[in-house]
Design a protein around this motif. Sequence first.
Motif, PDB file in Angstrom:
ATOM      1  N   ALA A  32      33.647  33.052  36.849  1.00 36.15           N
ATOM      2  CA  ALA A  32      34.289  34.299  36.900  1.00 36.15           C
ATOM      3  C   ALA A  32      33.525  35.535  36.436  1.00 36.15           C
ATOM      4  O   ALA A  32      33.301  36.529  36.874  1.00 36.15           O
ATOM      5  CB  ALA A  32      35.653  34.270  36.263  1.00 36.15           C
ATOM      6  N   ALA A  33      32.915  35.016  35.325  1.00 37.62           N
ATOM      7  CA  ALA A  33      31.902  36.050  34.654  1.00 37.62           C
ATOM      8  C   ALA A  33      30.740  36.371  35.225  1.00 37.62           C
ATOM      9  O   ALA A  33      30.480  37.546  35.472  1.00 37.62           O
ATOM     10  CB  ALA A  33      31.425  35.525  33.264  1.00 37.62           C
ATOM     11  N   LEU A  34      30.177  35.510  36.050  1.00 29.98           N
ATOM     12  CA  LEU A  34      28.862  35.568  37.029  1.00 29.98           C
ATOM     13  C   LEU A  34      29.425  36.515  38.035  1.00 29.98           C
ATOM     14  O   LEU A  34      28.297  37.283  38.746  1.00 29.98           O
ATOM     15  CB  LEU A  34      28.400  34.463  37.392  1.00 29.98           C
ATOM     16  N   ASN A  35      30.634  36.563  38.473  1.00 27.72           N
ATOM     17  CA  ASN A  35      31.269  37.310  39.897  1.00 27.72           C
ATOM     18  C   ASN A  35      31.579  38.767  39.228  1.00 27.72           C
ATOM     19  O   ASN A  35      32.073  39.538  40.142  1.00 27.72           O
ATOM     20  CB  ASN A  35      31.953  36.600  40.472  1.00 27.72           C
ATOM     21  N   ASP A  36      31.565  39.015  37.962  1.00 27.11           N
ATOM     22  CA  ASP A  36      32.179  40.159  37.338  1.00 27.11           C
ATOM     23  C   ASP A  36      31.186  41.120  37.060  1.00 27.11           C
ATOM     24  O   ASP A  36      30.380  41.024  36.028  1.00 27.11           O
ATOM     25  CB  ASP A  36      33.034  39.697  36.111  1.00 27.11           C
ATOM     26  N   ALA A  37      30.821  42.227  38.075  1.00 21.23           N
ATOM     27  CA  ALA A  37      29.738  43.145  37.649  1.00 21.23           C
ATOM     28  C   ALA A  37      29.903  43.836  36.521  1.00 21.23           C
ATOM     29  O   ALA A  37      28.685  44.024  35.765  1.00 21.23           O
ATOM     30  CB  ALA A  37      29.649  44.146  38.987  1.00 21.23           C
ATOM     31  N   GLU A  38      31.012  44.136  36.175  1.00 21.41           N
ATOM     32  CA  GLU A  38      31.088  44.874  34.696  1.00 21.41           C
ATOM     33  C   GLU A  38      30.959  44.220  33.635  1.00 21.41           C
ATOM     34  O   GLU A  38      30.200  44.510  32.600  1.00 21.41           O
ATOM     35  CB  GLU A  38      32.674  45.453  34.676  1.00 21.41           C
ATOM     36  N   PHE A  39      31.321  42.908  33.541  1.00 21.96           N
ATOM     37  CA  PHE A  39      30.983  42.045  32.467  1.00 21.96           C
ATOM     38  C   PHE A  39      29.469  41.678  32.423  1.00 21.96           C
ATOM     39  O   PHE A  39      28.877  41.789  31.337  1.00 21.96           O
ATOM     40  CB  PHE A  39      31.565  40.693  32.628  1.00 21.96           C
ATOM     41  N   LEU A  40      28.737  41.670  33.353  1.00 20.88           N
ATOM     42  CA  LEU A  40      27.383  41.633  33.634  1.00 20.88           C
ATOM     43  C   LEU A  40      26.575  42.626  33.028  1.00 20.88           C
ATOM     44  O   LEU A  40      25.468  42.559  32.340  1.00 20.88           O
ATOM     45  CB  LEU A  40      26.594  41.031  34.886  1.00 20.88           C
ATOM     46  N   ARG A  41      27.053  43.728  33.497  1.00 17.54           N
ATOM     47  CA  ARG A  41      26.338  44.876  32.953  1.00 17.54           C
ATOM     48  C   ARG A  41      26.468  45.058  31.260  1.00 17.54           C
ATOM     49  O   ARG A  41      25.649  45.685  30.691  1.00 17.54           O
ATOM     50  CB  ARG A  41      26.902  46.264  33.512  1.00 17.54           C
ATOM     51  N   GLY A  42      27.767  44.942  31.122  1.00 15.20           N
ATOM     52  CA  GLY A  42      28.006  44.971  29.568  1.00 15.20           C
ATOM     53  C   GLY A  42      27.325  43.812  28.606  1.00 15.20           C
ATOM     54  O   GLY A  42      26.414  44.395  27.615  1.00 15.20           O
ATOM     55  N   THR A  43      27.125  42.815  29.276  1.00 19.96           N
ATOM     56  CA  THR A  43      26.375  41.862  28.616  1.00 19.96           C
ATOM     57  C   THR A  43      24.784  42.073  28.491  1.00 19.96           C
ATOM     58  O   THR A  43      24.213  41.868  27.523  1.00 19.96           O
ATOM     59  CB  THR A  43      26.450  40.191  29.381  1.00 19.96           C
ATOM     60  N   LEU A  44      24.328  42.542  29.634  1.00 18.23           N
ATOM     61  CA  LEU A  44      22.774  42.932  29.703  1.00 18.23           C
ATOM     62  C   LEU A  44      22.620  43.991  28.728  1.00 18.23           C
ATOM     63  O   LEU A  44      21.533  43.974  28.081  1.00 18.23           O
ATOM     64  CB  LEU A  44      22.559  43.106  31.272  1.00 18.23           C
ATOM     65  N   LEU A  45      23.510  45.116  28.862  1.00 15.60           N
ATOM     66  CA  LEU A  45      23.330  46.215  27.676  1.00 15.60           C
ATOM     67  C   LEU A  45      23.358  45.686  26.240  1.00 15.60           C
ATOM     68  O   LEU A  45      22.380  46.239  25.541  1.00 15.60           O
ATOM     69  CB  LEU A  45      24.415  46.996  28.171  1.00 15.60           C
TER      70      LEU A  45
END
Length: 258
Positions: free
Chosen positions: A124-137
Amino acid sequence: MTSKNVANKTLPVICGVDINTDEEGRFNLNALHKASGMGESKEPNKWLRNKQTQELISELSANLSVAQEAIKTVKGGISPGTFAHEILAVEYAGWVSASFRLQVNQTFLDFKAGKLQIAFDPMAALNDAEFLRGTLLSYSEKVIALEHKVEEMQPDVEALERIAKADGSMCITNAAKHLQVQPKFLFKMMSENHWIYRRAGGKTWLAYQDRIQSGVLEHKVTTVERSDGSEKVVEQVLVTAKGLAKLSKMLGVSGVAA
C-alpha cells in the motif's frame, strides 16, 4: 492485535485479516468469518437464517434512526459482503465460538479506543504517492544532515590521524597536556581502564603487557645517578602516538593541542 491504515482509513485486523467497514461503520461479517478460520457451517448466511438472529436484527433496527440500517448486503463492487452493526458483528462472532467472540469484542474495543498498533503495509505504501514523496524528502534531509556532520568532524578526524601517524612517544604528564586534561585525571583514567598499574608497595607506574604489545604504550628504562654517586634504574611509561590517538577518542576530546 493490530490495525491497518488503508487509503487514510484505519481498519482492525484479526488473525491477519482486515475487517473492513462500509461508510456507515458496519463491519464485514464475511471478513470476520475468514478471520475465524471456520468452514461453511459458520458462514454469515447460515447465522442470518436463525430465528434468534432475525429477532435481534428487528429489535436493533427499532432502536436505530430511520436513516440507519442494522445490516446491509453488498453484492459486487470493490468491497462485497454482508455488513452489520457492531452489536450484530459481536453476536455473529459469538455464534462462531465463545473464544472468537472475546477476541472480536476486545479488538473492537481497542479499535474504538485507538489502542491498536498500525500495521505497515509495504504494498500500500508503494502505491501511495504522498507517502513516497514524504519518505524521499525525509531521506534527503537525513543525507544532507549526515554530510554536514561529516564535514564538521573532518578536522577532528584528520587531527587524530596525524597523531596516530606521528613518530615518538611521550610521558603521561606530557600526554595529558596534549589531551587538555589534568595529569592526575589521565593517570587515574589509564589505571581504571587497565593501561597502567603499580606493584604492591611500589610507587612507579608500569604498563600492562597487552598495552605494550598493542602499541599504545612503551616502557623506557633509564639510569640516573644518586646524590651519593651510586646509580639506579628507573622505569617510565611512555604513551605512543597511537596510544595518544586512542586516549583522545576515549576522552571525547574534540580538539587536541599541538
